[in-house]
Design an enzyme around this catalytic site. Structure first.
Site, PDB file in Angstrom:
ATOM      1  N   ASP A  41     -34.125 -12.383  65.932  1.00 25.76           N
ATOM      2  CA  ASP A  41     -33.019 -13.336  65.828  1.00 25.76           C
ATOM      3  C   ASP A  41     -31.721 -12.714  66.317  1.00 25.76           C
ATOM      4  O   ASP A  41     -31.089 -11.936  65.599  1.00 25.76           O
ATOM      5  CB  ASP A  41     -32.860 -13.786  64.368  1.00 25.76           C
ATOM      6  CG  ASP A  41     -33.967 -14.725  63.948  1.00 25.76           C
ATOM      7  OD1 ASP A  41     -34.145 -15.767  64.613  1.00 25.76           O
ATOM      8  OD2 ASP A  41     -34.667 -14.419  62.961  1.00 25.76           O
ATOM      9  N   ASP A 179     -39.066 -22.751  62.464  1.00 21.13           N
ATOM     10  CA  ASP A 179     -38.312 -21.562  62.066  1.00 21.13           C
ATOM     11  C   ASP A 179     -37.257 -21.914  61.025  1.00 21.13           C
ATOM     12  O   ASP A 179     -36.399 -22.750  61.260  1.00 21.13           O
ATOM     13  CB  ASP A 179     -37.641 -20.984  63.326  1.00 21.13           C
ATOM     14  CG  ASP A 179     -36.845 -19.718  63.049  1.00 21.13           C
ATOM     15  OD1 ASP A 179     -37.010 -19.121  61.964  1.00 21.13           O
ATOM     16  OD2 ASP A 179     -36.061 -19.326  63.938  1.00 21.13           O
TER      17      ASP A 179
HETATM   18  C1  DX5 Z   1     -32.409 -18.306  60.955  1.00 24.57           C
HETATM   19  C2  DX5 Z   1     -33.425 -17.582  61.793  1.00 24.57           C
HETATM   20  C3  DX5 Z   1     -34.760 -17.460  61.171  1.00 24.57           C
HETATM   21  C4  DX5 Z   1     -34.791 -16.740  59.844  1.00 24.57           C
HETATM   22  C5  DX5 Z   1     -35.856 -17.359  59.001  1.00 24.57           C
HETATM   23  O1  DX5 Z   1     -31.308 -18.638  61.733  1.00 24.57           O
HETATM   24  O2  DX5 Z   1     -33.586 -18.214  63.042  1.00 24.57           O
HETATM   25  O3  DX5 Z   1     -35.673 -16.869  62.078  1.00 24.57           O
HETATM   26  O4  DX5 Z   1     -35.057 -15.378  59.971  1.00 24.57           O
HETATM   27  O5  DX5 Z   1     -35.807 -16.805  57.742  1.00 24.57           O
HETATM   28  P1  DX5 Z   1     -36.643 -17.434  56.522  1.00 24.57           P
HETATM   29  O6  DX5 Z   1     -38.048 -17.510  56.959  1.00 24.57           O
HETATM   30  O7  DX5 Z   1     -36.417 -16.461  55.409  1.00 24.57           O
HETATM   31  O8  DX5 Z   1     -36.031 -18.785  56.258  1.00 24.57           O
HETATM   32 ZN    ZN Z   2     -35.208 -17.484  64.384  1.00 21.63          ZN
END
Ligand code: DX5
Ligand code: ZN
Length: 230
Positions: A41, A179
């Site tokens: 990310d 995601d």
């Molecule tokens: C948020 C990111 C995600 C994040 C997801 O902006 O794009 O990839 O890491 O985290 P979780 O799975 O904990 O919601």
């Molecule tokens: Zn992401």
């Protein structure tokens, strides 16, 4: 049964990715536990308030793992950095629809680098906005954000599974990546609506048993029998 057609892409956002030892262990652990790629990310502090890392860390990770590198660019004007991420070893580069002046041009730039091209939509962007872009045949992956981009550990926004279904309706072949806010429990409906790349940070890195968590996210394991209808 866990499906081999479902790819799991753990996001390193919730670990201490600036610590090389932590990073190495995390990459080794997810690979051993059955992950198919690693989700990276990138945040620039402009498209989203937070700032994370850039292509230098992606390049370093390339030397640490044989997993595919799934780069999610949460950056303004991503056309300026596509070459950097392609050279850093990205296998998938996903840009945000909301961050591009000309999304089709940016997708072409990604494909010209021989990298799989992804387009992401934030929760406020309707699925229909992608219909013309999908028709170009340039899109390998549609990344549906289940939360507002910027942080891990948020709760999935209602309507995300329906959005996945809308995109699946428009395109039977494209990879659909979900995601943000994915849990062992809600992953089942997301898969059923057509998602086939599942991203998660907390549900994987904070799981008591990472292998079991990944198996469940793929559609196998006990919890899927319990929550068949969720
Ligand atoms: C948020 C990111 C995600 C994040 C997801 O902006 O794009 O990839 O890491 O985290 P979780 O799975 O904990 O919601
Ligand atoms: Zn992401």
């Amino acid at each position: 049964m866990a499906s081999k057609l479902i790819r799991i892409s753990p996001s390193i956002l919730c670990i201490d990715y600036n610590n090389d030892d932590v990073l190495k262990v995390a990459l080794r652990d997810i690979e051993k536990a059955g992950a198919n790629m690693v989700h990276l990310d990138v945040m620039d502090g402009k498209f989203v308030p937070n700032k994370t890392f850039d292509h230098k860390l992606v390049n370093k990770i390339q030397d640490m793992t044989s997993l595919m590198l799934d780069v999610h660019l949460m950056v303004k004007n991503p056309e300026n950095v596509i070459a950097d991420y392609a050279e850093a070893g990205a296998d998938i580069i996903t840009v945000h629809y909301e961050a591009c002046k000309d999304p089709i041009k940016v997708l072409k730039m990604i494909k010209d680098k021989n990298v799989l091209a992804g387009i992401s939509i934030s929760p406020q962007t309707p699925a229909l906005k992608l219909s013309d872009i999908l028709k170009t045949g340039l899109v390998d992956v549609v990344l549906v954000m289940g939360v507002n981009p910027g942080a891990s550990g948020q709760t999935i926004i209602p309507g995300s599974a329906e959005k996945v279904a809308e995109i699946r309706d428009m395109d039977k072949k494209v990879y659909i990546e979900i995601d943000g806010g994915v849990t062992l429990k809600n992953s089942s409906i997301l898969r059923r609506m057509g998602a086939n790349i599942i991203v998660s940070s907390k549900a994987i890195f904070e799981a008591k048993n990472m292998r079991k968590a990944i198996k469940t996210l793929k559609g196998g394991g006990f919890i899927n029998k319990l929550f068949k209808d969720i």
